[in-house]
Design an enzyme around this catalytic site. Structure first.
Site, PDB file in Angstrom:
ATOM      1  N   GLY A 142      34.652 -22.944  69.179  1.00  0.00           N
ATOM      2  CA  GLY A 142      34.215 -24.094  68.159  1.00  0.00           C
ATOM      3  C   GLY A 142      35.324 -24.546  67.319  1.00  0.00           C
TER       4      GLY A 142
ATOM      5  CB  VAL B   6      34.878 -23.304  60.362  1.00  0.00           C
ATOM      6  CG1 VAL B   6      35.313 -21.872  59.819  1.00  0.00           C
ATOM      7  CG2 VAL B   6      33.955 -23.916  59.034  1.00  0.00           C
TER       8      VAL B   6
ATOM      9  CG  ASN C 284      26.577 -18.943  57.792  1.00  0.00           C
ATOM     10  OD1 ASN C 284      26.565 -17.952  57.390  1.00  0.00           O
ATOM     11  ND2 ASN C 284      27.431 -20.134  57.353  1.00  0.00           N
TER      12      ASN C 284
ATOM     13  CG  HIS D 253      27.759 -15.537  53.689  1.00  0.00           C
ATOM     14  ND1 HIS D 253      28.542 -15.970  52.677  1.00  0.00           N
ATOM     15  CD2 HIS D 253      28.053 -16.710  54.513  1.00  0.00           C
ATOM     16  CE1 HIS D 253      29.056 -17.036  52.687  1.00  0.00           C
ATOM     17  NE2 HIS D 253      28.766 -17.566  54.055  1.00  0.00           N
TER      18      HIS D 253
END
Ligand code: APR
Length: 305
Positions: A9, A13, A120, A175
């Site tokens: 990815g 990020v 996430n 989280h």
């Protein structure tokens, strides 16, 4: 450079993590993205920054997972980020399929690696990664606790007007909205935080920390990346350099805190073997209840996978 870190990815990020690692010449890097032009473009930009700032780190890019062969650490940031109005759990099914693709390829090409999941909802995605790879749980971990702790420290520093460098603390749990800042273990140069702030102020800091990611999503219309990548960098470095850092990370407890069959943020020691130990500390009744409630939410999300 013999050490190898692969990042799956190359979005916000992943590419920011690539920059942090490259700047420190920590290891050779492989940057994979389903859109290989993104990976190549980001890597060229970072290498050109290196030509200016003076770092020279090999970065290989592509959409072919065989490039990750022999990685010491694989970081998974592939997946959809949040948009305004979305909870991290809203990403559950979309990102599960991406985790399955990444997990199967990690198992095939990097069977001895340590895996750090950032995608996430991270606690559930890390559980899925553990299942898909079949790796022992010490080699599969999720990034969240350092980020959440960093956010809490920033809000405390702003409120108390003290340097964040002098604040030490832990945020545990999932989280998401149910994360648990542990104020009893939060110190400013060794002094308990409740000597600086009363319970009303602390509860305000708790809410700000829980909403720290959401606040940024509302401003950027996508999720944060500088701090998430920084938190991931600390985990990668701890593994590569066998630093034995005591931090909060999403891990799979085996009865610690009365928890099992879930990935959740707990204090752990991270070194070259991944999660080398889960640290059990006595929490107040209130914090323990909150931690268990948080774990329950993620357990029911695992059941929905
Ligand atoms: N294999 C490789 N890369 C993929 C795949 C796949 N199967 N599916 C998607 N990607 C890539 C996308 O092409 C994109 O470049 O993942 C990247 C995700 O980047 P961004 O959309 O910029 O998302 P980012 O902000 O980096 O967040 C990624 O981390 O913090 C979490 O909530 C966040 O789940 C999100 C993830």
């Amino acid at each position: 450079m013999k050490r190898k870190v692969s990042i799956i990815g190359a979005g916000n990020v992943g590419s920011t993590l690539c920059l942090y690692i490259a700047q420190q010449e920590l290891s050779e890097i492989v940057l994979i993205d389903i859109n290989r032009n993104i990976a190549e473009g980001k890597a060229l930009d970072i290498k050109q920054a290196g030509a200016i700032l003076g770092f020279n780190t090999p970065i290989t890019t592509g959409d072919d997972y065989s490039l990750i062969e022999g990685s010491d650490v694989v970081v998974v940031t592939a997946g959809f980020p949040r948009q305004p109005g979305m909870d991290r759990l809203d990403l559950l099914h979309k990102n599960r399929d991406i985790i399955d693709i990444a997990g199967n390829n990690i198992k095939k090409y990097a069977p001895n690696s340590k895996v750090i999941v950032v995608t996430n909802p991270v606690d559930v995605m890390t559980y899925r990664m553990w299942q898909t790879t079949g790796f022992p749980s010490n080699r599969v971990m999720g990034q969240a606790g350092i980020l959440d702790t960093g956010r809490m420290i920033m809000f405390l520093a702003d409120e108390i007007k003290v340097s964040p460098k002098d604040i030490d603390g832990l945020v545990l749990g999932g989280h998401g909205d149910t994360m648990v800042p542990i104020f009893e273990l939060t110190r400013i140069k060794g002094i308990q935080v409740n000597k600086f702030l009363d319970n009303i102020k602390l509860s305000d800091i708790e809410k700000k920390t829980q909403n720290g990611g959401g606040q940024i999503v509302n401003l950027l219309k996508t999720s944060a990346y500088y701090a998430p990548a920084a938190a991931t960098y600390i985990m990668v470095r701890a593994i590569l350099n066998d630093e034995k850092r005591l931090i909060a990370a999403s891990c799979k407890p085996d009865g610690e805190y009365g928890l099992k069959d879930v990935y959740i943020g707990l204090p752990v020691i991270i070194g070259s073997n991944g999660i080398e130990k889960i640290i059990s500390v006595e929490l107040s009744n209130d914090d323990l209840i909150k931690l268990k409630e948080s774990a329950k939410i993620y357990q029911s999300s695992i059941a929905e996978l």
